[in-house]
Design an enzyme around this catalytic site. Structure first.
Site, short mmCIF file in Angstrom:
data_model
loop_
_atom_site.label_atom_id
_atom_site.label_comp_id
_atom_site.label_asym_id
_atom_site.label_seq_id
_atom_site.Cartn_x
_atom_site.Cartn_y
_atom_site.Cartn_z
N GLU A 73 0.82 -1.20 0.00
CA GLU A 73 0.00 0.00 0.00
C GLU A 73 0.87 1.26 0.00
OE1 GLU A 73 -2.90 -0.28 3.11
OE2 GLU A 73 -3.72 -2.16 2.37
N GLU A 80 -5.62 -8.94 0.15
CA GLU A 80 -6.09 -8.83 1.53
C GLU A 80 -7.61 -8.66 1.54
OE1 GLU A 80 -4.28 -5.92 4.05
OE2 GLU A 80 -2.23 -6.52 3.54
#
Length: 603
Positions: free
Chosen positions: A61, A132
């Site tokens: 991220e 995720e």
């Protein structure tokens, strides 16, 4: 924040470092990444070697902070991707939530609804991956747990597959424990206890069973999903069909109802289907429904907690009072307020700020006014406790104001700043400030004020008990323990408690029930089972966590040493050692998907 994440066929793990944008830091990142990859290679763990690792992840991220570094951030992404690929693992590399992931690194999705939010891979030769799928969310002190339903999990997983998704990795599938001081800012010690497997490794139903049935249904369709031609079309205003069709006749359908309140009757392939609200029906032959995401066949189970041992006798406890340091007791001095994280070097949650001053002005009803960018503050005037305060996960700082009494002449102020975990993400973490940034004494007389922000301060990193490691058996004798006496809780700040106990029988998971305590940390046989903060209540008036996992691997059959340090007052006589189990599984219909006929490819 540099992240190396390895995905196997059954699990995944991640190692994280600060983002090394500068060239010097890149050297260390490359050395670290190379070391991990070589370790995996030496054990033959990559799929290219016949092992279980099918994906490697570089960074995590990073796009959330990339813009803060301008061109250096964009350059770093390109460098990190190139560096990783050149390590030649023989398996693909991914970057999560990184839309500019350079070829051949695959950009992937993290979140709860990637079937709706993911823009897709940034190149047609890359698969659509969900790295995720959040089964819950981490919980912080002062807040309730995030409860994500089995139905919602199944709906969005099925939607992702229907929209040509190739892979789903659940985060977290198995909950866990942030032992020691490993949790990040304000995060509770238990982690993702609401996962399909809870913190103790026990099934959390119906989440576990419902996902098992979902993936059995998807596996039953796998040949057509892999080889069929995808298409989609509308079945109504809020209804849609996604199909996969093989040339030889194989057909799989996902029938979707996005209406959150009402059933929907749709026509599909000359048949009528009733779709439950906010649901997806899976048809492995485009005719028969074998799974609906909103129809949960697995019965909920229940956690059973039994107290196996009570620590309710004063005779089994001893205590040690942590000393409050004054300015003269400290060796580290500065003429300003120091930043906490750079001062403690993560050796402790605690940093003492001490000063002494000559009280020589008229000051009626003095008030100690403190501002902090840490998490908790405790104040002592002339070694007497005068109050504490804390922030929360949603704010950057907090204030504390306490009426105080000053002696004529010399006075000592001792302030203890406490971190409950380090910052977990963001740009320029090395520049974050924690600790006190303003210390004053206000007087009723407006013209009179003590401002200690720029003053001679003395510092002590950590508590004495920490430094001496009195939570270890071999160090107990370094301090003088006294018999426990239950007193006024206001006088029981910073007390170390110790006791011994035997391991409970059986093999059920074990936890300490600390619902009678305030805030602190706990050790079993010298190993920290984490921070506790029972006194910080949720909006519903309950602690965020009361049960603290004690792995049986930490225990001996007898004479286990229990040590706690309590910051704000608690009653150890009400601590219990509990075992955890869940009720047996019950299914309305434990059917097998393999019993359904699936059309065979014609010859």
């Amino acid at each position: 924040m540099m992240s190396l994440h390895l995905f196997s066929r059954t699990a995944s793990f991640r190692v994280v470092l600060d983002s090394p944008v500068q060239l010097g830091k890149r050297f260390y990142m490359q050395n670290f990444t190379t070391k991990i990859v070589n370790l995996m290679k030496s054990e033959g763990l990559y799929a290219s070697q016949g092992g279980p690792i099918i994906l490697s992840q570089i960074e995590n991220e990073y796009q959330n902070v990339e813009a803060a570094f301008g061109e250096k951030g964009r350059s770093y992404v390109r460098w990190a991707a190139k560096m990783a690929v050149e390590l030649q693992t023989g398996v693909p590399w991914v970057m999560c939530k990184q839309t500019d992931a350079p070829d051949p690194v695959i950009n992937t999705c993290n979140g709860m609804r990637c079937g709706e939010t993911f823009g897709g891979p940034n190149s047609p030769n890359k698969p659509s991956l969900w790295t995720e799928d959040w089964t819950s969310f981490y919980q912080v002190y002062g807040e309730e747990p995030y409860l994500r339903s089995a139905e919602d999990l199944a709906f969005h997983a099925a939607l992702f597959i229907a929209r040509n998704g190739s892979y789903i990795n659940y985060y977290m599938y198995h909950g866990g424990t942030n032992f020691g001081r490993t949790s990040s800012a304000y995060v509770i010690t238990g982690y993702y206890d609401q996962g399909p497997l809870d913190e103790y490794g026990l099934l959390r139903q119906p989440k576990w069973g419902h996902l098992k049935q979902l993936h059995a249904a998807i596996k039953n369709c796998s040949k057509t999903l892999l080889e069929g031609v995808p298409s989609n079309f509308s079945l109504g205003q809020l209804q849609q069909a996604y199909t996969f069709t093989e040339a030889g006749g194989g057909c799989v359908a996902f029938l979707i109802n996005n209406d959150q309140r009402k059933n929907a009757t749709v026509q599909f392939q000359n048949q009528s289907f009733v779709l439950l609200p906010k649901s997806i029906s899976i048809l492995p032959d485009c005719q028969n429904v074998i799974f609906n995401t909103a129809k949960v066949k697995t019965k909920p189970n229940k956690r059973i907690i039994k107290a196996k041992l009570k620590f309710d006798s004063e005779d089994i406890w001893e205590e040690f009072k942590e000393a409050t340091p004054n300015f003269d007791d400290t060796s580290l001095k500065s003429n300003r307020l120091l930043e906490q994280m750079n001062t403690t070097k993560d050796e402790s949650d605690y940093l003492w700020y001490t000063l002494r001053f000559q009280h020589n002005i008229s000051c009626t009803e003095p008030v100690l006014a403190v501002k902090s960018l840490a998490h908790v503050a405790h104040a002592f005037i002339n070694s007497k406790f005068v109050g504490n305060a804390h922030g929360n996960h949603s704010v950057k700082g907090f204030s504390m104001e306490n009426p105080i009494t000053l002696d004529e002449g010399m006075n000592n102020i001792s302030l203890l700043s406490v971190m409950v975990g380090l910052p977990d993400s963001g740009a320029f973490l090395e520049s974050r400030y924690a600790g006190f940034n303003s210390v004053e004494i206000h007087c009723t007389e407006k013209e009179n004020l003590y401002n200690f922000t720029k003053y001679a301060w003395g510092y002590q990193v950590g508590l004495l008990g920490e430094k001496l490691q009195i939570y270890k058996e071999e160090n107990l004798a370094t301090v003088e323990w006294s018999k426990f006496k239950l007193g006024d809780s206001s006088n029981q700040t910073f007390i170390w408690y110790k006791s011994v106990f035997d391991e409970p029988g059986g093999d059920d998971p074990v936890a300490l029930n600390l619902s009678s305590m305030g805030k602190g940390e706990t050790w079993i046989n010298g190993q920290s089972i984490g921070r506790y903060w029972v006194s910080f209540h949720t909006p519903k008036g309950k602690p965020s966590q009361t049960l603290y996992h004690v792995p049986r691997s930490f225990l001996k059959k007898s004479e286990n040493l229990l040590v706690l340090v309590e910051e704000i007052g608690g009653n150890p006589l009400q601590i219990t050692l509990d075992t955890i189990r869940v009720t047996s599984l019950q299914h309305e219909d434990d059917f097998s998907f393999h019993q359904l006929p699936v059309p065979q490819q014609s010859t």
